[in-house]
Design an enzyme around this catalytic site. Structure first.
Site, PDB file in Angstrom:
ATOM      1  N   HIS A  86       0.796  -1.232   0.000  1.00 52.20           N
ATOM      2  CA  HIS A  86       0.000   0.000   0.000  1.00 52.20           C
ATOM      3  C   HIS A  86       0.828   1.281   0.000  1.00 52.20           C
ATOM      4  CE1 HIS A  86      -2.381  -3.263   1.817  1.00 52.20           C
ATOM      5  NE2 HIS A  86      -3.293  -2.798   1.003  1.00 52.20           N
TER       6      HIS A  86
ATOM      7  N   GLU B 215     -12.974   9.184  18.410  1.00 51.20           N
ATOM      8  CA  GLU B 215     -12.362   9.266  17.087  1.00 51.20           C
ATOM      9  C   GLU B 215     -12.326   7.844  16.526  1.00 51.20           C
ATOM     10  OE1 GLU B 215      -9.613   7.104  18.157  1.00 51.20           O
ATOM     11  OE2 GLU B 215      -8.347   8.358  16.888  1.00 51.20           O
TER      12      GLU B 215
ATOM     13  N   ASP C  50     -16.015  18.736  16.824  1.00 49.74           N
ATOM     14  CA  ASP C  50     -17.459  18.815  17.061  1.00 49.74           C
ATOM     15  C   ASP C  50     -17.748  18.230  18.436  1.00 49.74           C
ATOM     16  OD1 ASP C  50     -16.793  16.405  15.062  1.00 49.74           O
ATOM     17  OD2 ASP C  50     -18.262  15.721  16.524  1.00 49.74           O
TER      18      ASP C  50
END
Ligand code: HPA
Length: 256
Positions: free
Chosen positions: A5, A200, A225
């Site tokens: 990757h 998160e 937020d």
């Protein structure tokens, strides 16, 4: 060797890597914070750069969103590309009621609902914890000392004003969730009752990858937020406050 990757070779990445979630943010950090940054990988648009900060080599690579994505990139960096320390610079939703948007949370632990964690050591509830050296260095750079309660609410107008401008820095646990769009008020209430500051989606996977690969890791999140109030950061403030977390991460690399 190039990994599945990441199209980079050993030596292309610095031993120290900052990881935002968003590839555009990685590009912005490379262009505005690092010196002489060059692109070292762009597989799937996950941009990675290596440059220097105050004379020290530093790389930046996006993690993508969620624990499988973070786990792939962190594992390949540690295992194949000579990376020793990773600091995630992310955003999080504030859970504890004293948090404000723009505050920074340095994650000294990460609870998680991820199946990746349940299967890691069968029969064990794995504890996801950061590098103590990076944690201590970032906390010191953010002015957090052990004597200061991590959940101190704003008590004076002056303090509230100061916070609105720069945000407070807290050290405490986060919840790394597999689900962004979840409706689970009871779970959230229990997490907050157990001292959890923010939610998160990557810290636990990063901490586990560092443990498994013999690396060091930390997560520093800007609160973007709030779960308990309709409020979120304006775009301009988001970048400004996000840069503050980047500076804390770079200070931690330099002093840990
Ligand atoms: N949930 C999960 N991840 C997040 C959030 C949230 O509310 N805000 C920023 N990252």
């Amino acid at each position: 060797m190039a990994t599945p990757h990441i199209s980079a070779e050993p030596g292309d990445f610095a031993p120290d890597v900052l990881m935002p979630g968003d590839p555009r943010r990685a590009m912005r950090i490379a262009e505005t914070v690092l010196q002489d940054a060059t692109l070292v990988t762009e597989v799937r648009g996950i941009l990675g750069y290596t440059g220097t900060f105050e004379g020290r080599p530093v790389s930046v690579l996006a993690s993508g969103m969620g624990m499988p994505s973070m786990s792939i990139y962190a594992t390949e960096l540690f295992r194949f590309l000579g990376v020793e320390r990773i600091i995630r610079i992310g955003t999080a939703g504030g859970m504890a009621p004293h948090l404000n948007v723009g505050d920074v949370v340095i994650a000294n632990a990460a609870h998680t609902d991820s199946a990746m964690s349940a299967g890691r050591i069968p029969g064990v509830h794995y504890s996801h914890a950061p590098s103590f050296a990076l944690l201590a260095a970032a906390a010191a750079a953010g002015g957090v000392t052990p004597g200061k309660p991590k959940s101190e609410p704003p008590t004076t107008t002056a303090r509230r004003r100061r916070r609105a401008r720069t945000g407070a820095v807290y050290v405490g646990p986060v919840f790394s969730s597999d689900t962004f769009y979840a409706d689970r008020p009871a779970t959230n209430d229990k997490l907050v009752a157990h001292g959890t500051l923010a939610v998160e989606m990557e810290a636990a996977a990063l901490y586990a990858a560092a443990d498994a690969e013999g690396g060091e890791a930390l997560t520093i999140c800007t609160i973007s937020d709030l779960l308990f109030r309709e409020e979120s950061l304006a775009a301009a403030d988001r970048e400004l406050l996000f840069d503050r977390a980047v500076q804390l991460g770079l200070a931690a690399f330099a002093t840990a």
